[in-house]
Design a protein around this motif. Structure first.
Motif, PDB file in Angstrom:
ATOM      1  N   PRO A  68      38.164 -12.626  77.125  1.00  0.00           N
ATOM      2  CA  PRO A  68      38.736 -11.941  78.287  1.00  0.00           C
ATOM      3  C   PRO A  68      38.888 -12.873  79.484  1.00  0.00           C
ATOM      4  O   PRO A  68      38.101 -13.798  79.681  1.00  0.00           O
ATOM      5  N   VAL A  69      39.900 -12.601  80.281  1.00  0.00           N
ATOM      6  CA  VAL A  69      40.142 -13.384  81.490  1.00  0.00           C
ATOM      7  C   VAL A  69      39.075 -13.074  82.530  1.00  0.00           C
ATOM      8  O   VAL A  69      38.534 -13.981  83.161  1.00  0.00           O
ATOM      9  N   LEU A  70      38.766 -11.804  82.709  1.00  0.00           N
ATOM     10  CA  LEU A  70      37.735 -11.378  83.657  1.00  0.00           C
ATOM     11  C   LEU A  70      36.511 -10.912  82.877  1.00  0.00           C
ATOM     12  O   LEU A  70      36.519  -9.852  82.274  1.00  0.00           O
ATOM     13  N   ARG A  71      35.490 -11.703  82.879  1.00  0.00           N
ATOM     14  CA  ARG A  71      34.263 -11.343  82.155  1.00  0.00           C
ATOM     15  C   ARG A  71      33.431 -10.389  82.996  1.00  0.00           C
ATOM     16  O   ARG A  71      33.199 -10.628  84.174  1.00  0.00           O
ATOM     17  N   THR A  72      33.001  -9.317  82.364  1.00  0.00           N
ATOM     18  CA  THR A  72      32.076  -8.386  82.996  1.00  0.00           C
ATOM     19  C   THR A  72      30.841  -8.291  82.114  1.00  0.00           C
ATOM     20  O   THR A  72      30.807  -8.834  81.016  1.00  0.00           O
ATOM     21  N   ASP A  73      29.847  -7.593  82.615  1.00  0.00           N
ATOM     22  CA  ASP A  73      28.672  -7.390  81.771  1.00  0.00           C
ATOM     23  C   ASP A  73      29.020  -6.390  80.669  1.00  0.00           C
ATOM     24  O   ASP A  73      30.109  -5.841  80.615  1.00  0.00           O
ATOM     25  N   ARG A  74      28.082  -6.156  79.803  1.00  0.00           N
ATOM     26  CA  ARG A  74      28.318  -5.297  78.644  1.00  0.00           C
ATOM     27  C   ARG A  74      28.664  -3.864  79.059  1.00  0.00           C
ATOM     28  O   ARG A  74      29.492  -3.204  78.433  1.00  0.00           O
ATOM     29  N   PHE A  75      28.040  -3.397  80.144  1.00  0.00           N
ATOM     30  CA  PHE A  75      28.274  -2.017  80.577  1.00  0.00           C
ATOM     31  C   PHE A  75      29.649  -1.854  81.216  1.00  0.00           C
ATOM     32  O   PHE A  75      30.320  -0.841  81.006  1.00  0.00           O
TER      33      PHE A  75
END
Length: 122
Positions: A68-75
């Motif tokens: 992904p281009v924008l990494r977020t946490d798992r939640f």
């Protein structure tokens, strides 16, 4: 003894990622088909269909793709995936699909997404 750990994913991880990709592709196609059929076709229907396709692929590429281009946490990723699936289920219901079929597909997509994103399966 010089042992190296294998970094390749297991067979079950590959299968769940493939199923997840198929559910995501189905969601993109369902939302696009809904957008094409919800408005009269010559003028607003084609633009809304193309717009829905671009928007869903953009959301998938930004947050849900394997890189992904924008990494977020798992939640955060799970929330976006659930909203993505909910959009597809809503599109199925709007197209006149039986609610049981739409619910089963939505729950199956959510379960596969949860299993595929679990740390043990990565």
């Amino acid at each position: 003894m010089n042992e190296t750990l294998s970094a390749s994913p297991s067979r079950s991880a590959i299968v769940t990622q493939l199923l997840r990709a198929l559910f995501h592709l189905g969601a993109v196609l369902t939302i696009t088909f809904w957008a094409l059929n919800s408005w009269p076709l010559p003028f607003p229907g084609i633009f809304t269909g193309i717009g829905a396709l671009v928007l869903t692929v953009l959301i998938w590429a930004l947050f849900l793709s394997p890189r992904p281009v924008l990494r977020t946490d798992r939640f955060g990723q799970a929330l976006i995936e659930l909203l993505f699936i909910a959009g597809a289920v809503g599109a199925l219901l709007s197209l006149g699909t039986n609610w049981i079929i739409a619910t089963v597909l939505g729950v199956a997509a959510a379960v596969v997404g949860f299993i595929a994103s679990s740390p043990k399966n990565s």
